[in-house]
Design a protein around this motif. Structure first.
Motif, PDB file in Angstrom:
ATOM      1  N   SER A 301       5.557   4.809 -23.621  1.00 33.03           N
ATOM      2  CA  SER A 301       6.717   5.635 -23.967  1.00 33.03           C
ATOM      3  C   SER A 301       7.654   5.772 -22.776  1.00 33.03           C
ATOM      4  O   SER A 301       8.757   6.287 -22.906  1.00 33.03           O
ATOM      5  N   ARG A 302       7.214   5.305 -21.599  1.00 31.30           N
ATOM      6  CA  ARG A 302       8.048   5.372 -20.400  1.00 31.30           C
ATOM      7  C   ARG A 302       9.008   4.190 -20.344  1.00 31.30           C
ATOM      8  O   ARG A 302       8.611   3.048 -20.528  1.00 31.30           O
ATOM      9  N   LYS A 303      10.248   4.504 -20.047  1.00 33.33           N
ATOM     10  CA  LYS A 303      11.254   3.458 -19.906  1.00 33.33           C
ATOM     11  C   LYS A 303      12.079   3.751 -18.668  1.00 33.33           C
ATOM     12  O   LYS A 303      12.644   4.837 -18.530  1.00 33.33           O
ATOM     13  N   PHE A 304      12.155   2.759 -17.778  1.00 29.20           N
ATOM     14  CA  PHE A 304      12.902   2.909 -16.542  1.00 29.20           C
ATOM     15  C   PHE A 304      14.256   2.222 -16.684  1.00 29.20           C
ATOM     16  O   PHE A 304      14.322   1.022 -16.949  1.00 29.20           O
ATOM     17  N   PRO A 305      15.359   2.956 -16.518  1.00 27.36           N
ATOM     18  CA  PRO A 305      16.665   2.305 -16.525  1.00 27.36           C
ATOM     19  C   PRO A 305      16.820   1.416 -15.291  1.00 27.36           C
ATOM     20  O   PRO A 305      16.079   1.549 -14.314  1.00 27.36           O
ATOM     21  N   TRP A 306      17.794   0.524 -15.355  1.00 27.47           N
ATOM     22  CA  TRP A 306      18.083  -0.386 -14.246  1.00 27.47           C
ATOM     23  C   TRP A 306      19.270   0.160 -13.484  1.00 27.47           C
ATOM     24  O   TRP A 306      20.366   0.278 -14.027  1.00 27.47           O
ATOM     25  N   VAL A 307      19.072   0.523 -12.219  1.00 24.41           N
ATOM     26  CA  VAL A 307      20.142   1.083 -11.408  1.00 24.41           C
ATOM     27  C   VAL A 307      20.311   0.205 -10.168  1.00 24.41           C
ATOM     28  O   VAL A 307      19.393   0.093  -9.349  1.00 24.41           O
ATOM     29  N   ASN A 308      21.489  -0.393 -10.053  1.00 25.08           N
ATOM     30  CA  ASN A 308      21.742  -1.330  -8.960  1.00 25.08           C
ATOM     31  C   ASN A 308      23.222  -1.282  -8.586  1.00 25.08           C
ATOM     32  O   ASN A 308      24.077  -1.748  -9.335  1.00 25.08           O
ATOM     33  N   PHE A 309      23.515  -0.686  -7.444  1.00 18.69           N
ATOM     34  CA  PHE A 309      24.899  -0.566  -6.991  1.00 18.69           C
ATOM     35  C   PHE A 309      25.250  -1.728  -6.065  1.00 18.69           C
ATOM     36  O   PHE A 309      24.566  -1.955  -5.066  1.00 18.69           O
ATOM     37  N   LYS A 310      26.313  -2.449  -6.413  1.00 21.38           N
ATOM     38  CA  LYS A 310      26.796  -3.554  -5.571  1.00 21.38           C
ATOM     39  C   LYS A 310      28.214  -3.264  -5.099  1.00 21.38           C
ATOM     40  O   LYS A 310      28.981  -2.605  -5.785  1.00 21.38           O
ATOM     41  N   MET A 311      28.562  -3.823  -3.924  1.00 20.64           N
ATOM     42  CA  MET A 311      29.875  -3.595  -3.341  1.00 20.64           C
ATOM     43  C   MET A 311      30.741  -4.855  -3.436  1.00 20.64           C
ATOM     44  O   MET A 311      30.246  -5.966  -3.223  1.00 20.64           O
ATOM     45  N   ASP A 312      32.023  -4.660  -3.733  1.00 20.28           N
ATOM     46  CA  ASP A 312      32.962  -5.780  -3.716  1.00 20.28           C
ATOM     47  C   ASP A 312      33.213  -6.265  -2.297  1.00 20.28           C
ATOM     48  O   ASP A 312      33.429  -7.448  -2.069  1.00 20.28           O
ATOM     49  N   ARG A 313      33.198  -5.328  -1.340  1.00 16.33           N
ATOM     50  CA  ARG A 313      33.440  -5.678   0.056  1.00 16.33           C
ATOM     51  C   ARG A 313      32.695  -4.716   0.955  1.00 16.33           C
ATOM     52  O   ARG A 313      32.379  -3.590   0.568  1.00 16.33           O
ATOM     53  N   GLU A 314      32.400  -5.150   2.172  1.00 13.57           N
ATOM     54  CA  GLU A 314      31.717  -4.292   3.137  1.00 13.57           C
ATOM     55  C   GLU A 314      32.672  -3.193   3.614  1.00 13.57           C
ATOM     56  O   GLU A 314      33.858  -3.453   3.833  1.00 13.57           O
ATOM     57  N   PRO A 315      32.173  -1.977   3.794  1.00  6.08           N
ATOM     58  CA  PRO A 315      33.040  -0.914   4.317  1.00  6.08           C
ATOM     59  C   PRO A 315      33.285  -1.107   5.810  1.00  6.08           C
ATOM     60  O   PRO A 315      32.441  -1.654   6.520  1.00  6.08           O
ATOM     61  N   GLY A 316      34.446  -0.656   6.269  1.00  5.44           N
ATOM     62  CA  GLY A 316      34.725  -0.699   7.698  1.00  5.44           C
ATOM     63  C   GLY A 316      34.020   0.424   8.437  1.00  5.44           C
ATOM     64  O   GLY A 316      33.280   1.217   7.848  1.00  5.44           O
ATOM     65  N   LYS A 317      34.279   0.495   9.763  1.00  7.45           N
ATOM     66  CA  LYS A 317      33.623   1.520  10.565  1.00  7.45           C
ATOM     67  C   LYS A 317      34.082   2.921  10.177  1.00  7.45           C
ATOM     68  O   LYS A 317      33.313   3.871  10.175  1.00  7.45           O
ATOM     69  N   ILE A 318      35.385   3.054   9.880  1.00  5.55           N
ATOM     70  CA  ILE A 318      35.916   4.356   9.491  1.00  5.55           C
ATOM     71  C   ILE A 318      35.952   4.438   7.968  1.00  5.55           C
ATOM     72  O   ILE A 318      36.655   3.679   7.305  1.00  5.55           O
ATOM     73  N   VAL A 319      35.167   5.354   7.431  1.00  3.48           N
ATOM     74  CA  VAL A 319      35.097   5.522   5.980  1.00  3.48           C
ATOM     75  C   VAL A 319      35.955   6.715   5.552  1.00  3.48           C
ATOM     76  O   VAL A 319      36.810   6.599   4.667  1.00  3.48           O
ATOM     77  N   LEU A 320      35.713   7.867   6.183  1.00  4.36           N
ATOM     78  CA  LEU A 320      36.402   9.095   5.784  1.00  4.36           C
ATOM     79  C   LEU A 320      36.582  10.013   6.993  1.00  4.36           C
ATOM     80  O   LEU A 320      35.662  10.160   7.804  1.00  4.36           O
ATOM     81  N   GLU A 321      37.775  10.602   7.107  1.00  2.00           N
ATOM     82  CA  GLU A 321      38.044  11.593   8.147  1.00  2.00           C
ATOM     83  C   GLU A 321      38.563  12.874   7.486  1.00  2.00           C
ATOM     84  O   GLU A 321      39.523  12.841   6.727  1.00  2.00           O
ATOM     85  N   VAL A 322      37.894  14.000   7.771  1.00  2.00           N
ATOM     86  CA  VAL A 322      38.326  15.307   7.305  1.00  2.00           C
ATOM     87  C   VAL A 322      38.574  16.170   8.535  1.00  2.00           C
ATOM     88  O   VAL A 322      37.677  16.345   9.365  1.00  2.00           O
ATOM     89  N   LYS A 323      39.800  16.711   8.673  1.00  2.00           N
ATOM     90  CA  LYS A 323      40.161  17.460   9.874  1.00  2.00           C
ATOM     91  C   LYS A 323      40.678  18.856   9.514  1.00  2.00           C
ATOM     92  O   LYS A 323      41.611  19.004   8.725  1.00  2.00           O
ATOM     93  N   ASP A 324      40.047  19.866  10.118  1.00  2.00           N
ATOM     94  CA  ASP A 324      40.478  21.269   9.986  1.00  2.00           C
ATOM     95  C   ASP A 324      40.737  21.652   8.532  1.00  2.00           C
ATOM     96  O   ASP A 324      41.729  22.314   8.204  1.00  2.00           O
ATOM     97  N   ALA A 325      39.848  21.225   7.659  1.00  2.00           N
ATOM     98  CA  ALA A 325      40.025  21.463   6.223  1.00  2.00           C
ATOM     99  C   ALA A 325      39.479  22.820   5.816  1.00  2.00           C
ATOM    100  O   ALA A 325      38.537  23.348   6.424  1.00  2.00           O
ATOM    101  N   THR A 326      40.046  23.381   4.762  1.00  4.70           N
ATOM    102  CA  THR A 326      39.542  24.604   4.143  1.00  4.70           C
ATOM    103  C   THR A 326      39.002  24.256   2.761  1.00  4.70           C
ATOM    104  O   THR A 326      39.740  23.738   1.913  1.00  4.70           O
ATOM    105  N   ILE A 327      37.724  24.503   2.565  1.00  9.84           N
ATOM    106  CA  ILE A 327      37.083  24.232   1.273  1.00  9.84           C
ATOM    107  C   ILE A 327      36.946  25.559   0.540  1.00  9.84           C
ATOM    108  O   ILE A 327      36.170  26.430   0.939  1.00  9.84           O
TER     109      ILE A 327
END
Length: 531
Positions: A301-327
């Motif tokens: 009765s157990r069924k495992f879904p298939w989860v596989n994330f692939k990237m179109d391109r490699e990320p660079g060194k800088i991904v995200l910058e958040v500065k002096d933000a208010t959440i």
């Protein structure tokens, strides 16, 4: 001792389990596992006596008390928190009420006096004089402060009610404790307290949970519902999982070898059946072939879904910058002056007491606004976002094929159906309307959408909610294999520990950003609370 003898249960033609014979012994904690719909909660109802099986019976030793974690959060609205907890021990609670009634009388008759003496004796025997203090200790451990103990249940929020009902189940040290998803809506510190409590308990505990870390920490045995049967195995969930995978592999290998041998025998017989010199050998092999069978593996009765994330391109060194933000969580909870930088190898577990603050953070960084001066995504980055509330994506009557086609560059129906099939939407399931999906089905659809995006950065706000153990395991493995940066939050301890290499904690008093594992962060929180 709790004994299950020849118990069977079916609804119409659907058999949940058949001829179950089990014994549950004191000092052990049994984790009940199985696919969604396998009958885990139903089995607990049979054990508690709430539900009658079609055949068989459940027996316990004389005088033993069963306590159950109640699921109705509105059953005690006009009772105080303390009263609700004490109602977990019905005999003690009723004696307490009768005792108060007798002592409230202006005068007692001789008969009432004798009755009061009998009540006092029994009241003391079952811990009545420590009842209120014991209730207070449980409530404190579960995060309910003393100032709320005389508050009516109707004045509590949903999370607080869950904790009170859990205290009710634990109250009075029951001989047999049945817990269905006890960690739901609990924070990490409270789950840790509950784990310690169960580890110290010397009675019978039977628990249903989707939390693998919790099951691994508390369970001495695993009670597996599958193949229409219920079997008990020694060891926690991790031990059971490893053993079950090994057993399944061994069955497959045995069948493969048998199939190879059968083909070999058939080829020999076909080749030499008409050869007089080899006829005797061919006949001998024919007899051997007739005896050989390939064992049919039962359909789990157990069924495992298939989860596989692939990237179109490699990320660079800088991904995200958040500065002096208010959440701003919008409910008076605000985290100010947040400075955060995400690198290509970062896998960040977002933690904190306020779920609304964590969701506000995700919404802030996933905003499509280009005017936000405090937020900058890298030029090479494409992100995919899994929101905590995904209802807006399903406010339509598209079939699942058409729903997923919206997010796919490949429009061919065969491709879309194949993708849905790997996420457990097979056959007619792929034609269901998007607006009738369950919570778990919506999550699997959203994960499909994310996989088709081929994004090189993933943002996931509580992706494990509504998923069963199999789907959580599949997603966990998929994220471990993903090579890009991830920011996620989850209530699943095992998930966080095995995916994250960095922890960002958000609070109204600021934030804490550390390159440590989730377990290291958890231990630091426990240590700081002890000081």
């Amino acid at each position: 001792m709790l004994n299950v003898s020849n118990v069977s249960l079916q609804y119409g033609s659907r058999v949940l389990f058949k001829e179950v014979n089990l014994s549950f012994k004191p000092g052990n904690c049994y984790g009940v596992i199985g696919a969604n719909g396998a009958g885990k909660s139903t089995f607990l109802k049979i054990l508690s006596g709430e539900l009658e099986p079609n055949t068989g019976d459940v027996t316990k030793d004389p005088g033993e008390r069963i306590a159950v974690l109640k699921q109705d959060h509105f059953a005690y609205e006009q009772k105080t928190v303390q009263q609700t907890v004490m109602m977990g021990h019905p005999e003690l609670y009723e004696l307490s009420k009768k005792r108060d009634e007798l002592y409230a009388l202006p005068e007692m008759t001789e008969e009432q006096g004798m009755q009061a003496m009998e009540i006092e004796t029994r009241f003391g025997e079952i811990g009545g004089y420590e009842a209120e203090s014991n209730a207070a200790v449980l409530l404190k451990g579960l995060g309910i402060p003393e100032e709320l103990h005389q508050t009516l249940m109707c004045e509590l929020d949903g999370s607080q009610k869950v904790r009170v009902l859990l205290a009710q189940a634990l109250y009075g040290n029951p001989d047999i404790l049945l817990l269905d998803e006890p960690t739901n809506h609990l924070d990490i510190e409270t789950v840790s307290w509950l784990e310690d409590y169960i580890e110290r308990c010397e009675n019978i505990i039977i628990v249903v949970s989707h939390d693998r870390h919790f099951l691994n920490r508390v369970c001495t045995h695993t009670c597996d519902i599958d193949y229409g049967k219920i079997n008990i195995y020694g060891g926690n969930y991790e031990f059971w999982y490893a053993a079950s995978q090994l057993a399944q592999k061994q069955r497959k290998d045995q069948n493969r070898r048998a199939e190879e041998k059968i083909e070999e025998l058939k080829a020999f017989i076909q080749r030499f059946a008409s050869n007089a010199a080899k006829a005797k050998q061919a006949t001998s092999r024919k007899k051997l072939l007739d005896k050989m069978t390939v064992e049919e593996m039962p359909a789990s009765s157990r069924k495992f879904p298939w989860v596989n994330f692939k990237m179109d391109r490699e990320p660079g060194k800088i991904v995200l910058e958040v500065k002096d933000a208010t959440i701003d969580a919008g409910d008076g909870v605000v985290c100010k002056n947040l400075n955060f930088s995400l690198g290509g190898g970062d896998r960040v577990a977002l933690v904190g007491e306020y779920d609304t603050l964590k969701t506000a953070f995700f919404e802030y960084i996933a905003s499509e606004s280009t005017s936000e001066a405090n937020l900058k995504w890298g030029n090479t980055i494409s992100f995919s976002y899994f929101p905590r509330n995904n209802d807006k994506f399903f406010n339509n009557d598209f079939s699942l094929v058409d729903w997923l086609r919206q997010y796919s560059t490949e429009q061919d129906e065969t491709f879309i159906r194949g993708f849905l099939g790997r996420m457990l939407f097979t056959g007619e399931e792929a034609l269901k309307s998007a607006n009738v999906l369950s919570g778990g089905e919506k999550v699997r659809c959203m994960l499909s959408k994310m996989m088709l995006s081929n994004a090189n950065c993933l943002l996931l706000d509580e992706p494990t909610a509504h998923l069963d153990l199999e789907a959580i395991t599949a997603l966990n493995n998929g994220l471990k294999a993903f090579q890009g940066p991830i920011i996620f939050c989850t209530q699943d301890h095992e998930f966080a520990q095995t995916v994250a290499n960095r922890v960002l904690e958000l609070t109204p008093n600021g934030y804490l950003d550390r390159s440590i594992t989730f377990d290291e962060w958890h231990e630091s929180k426990k240590s700081s609370k002890k000081k």
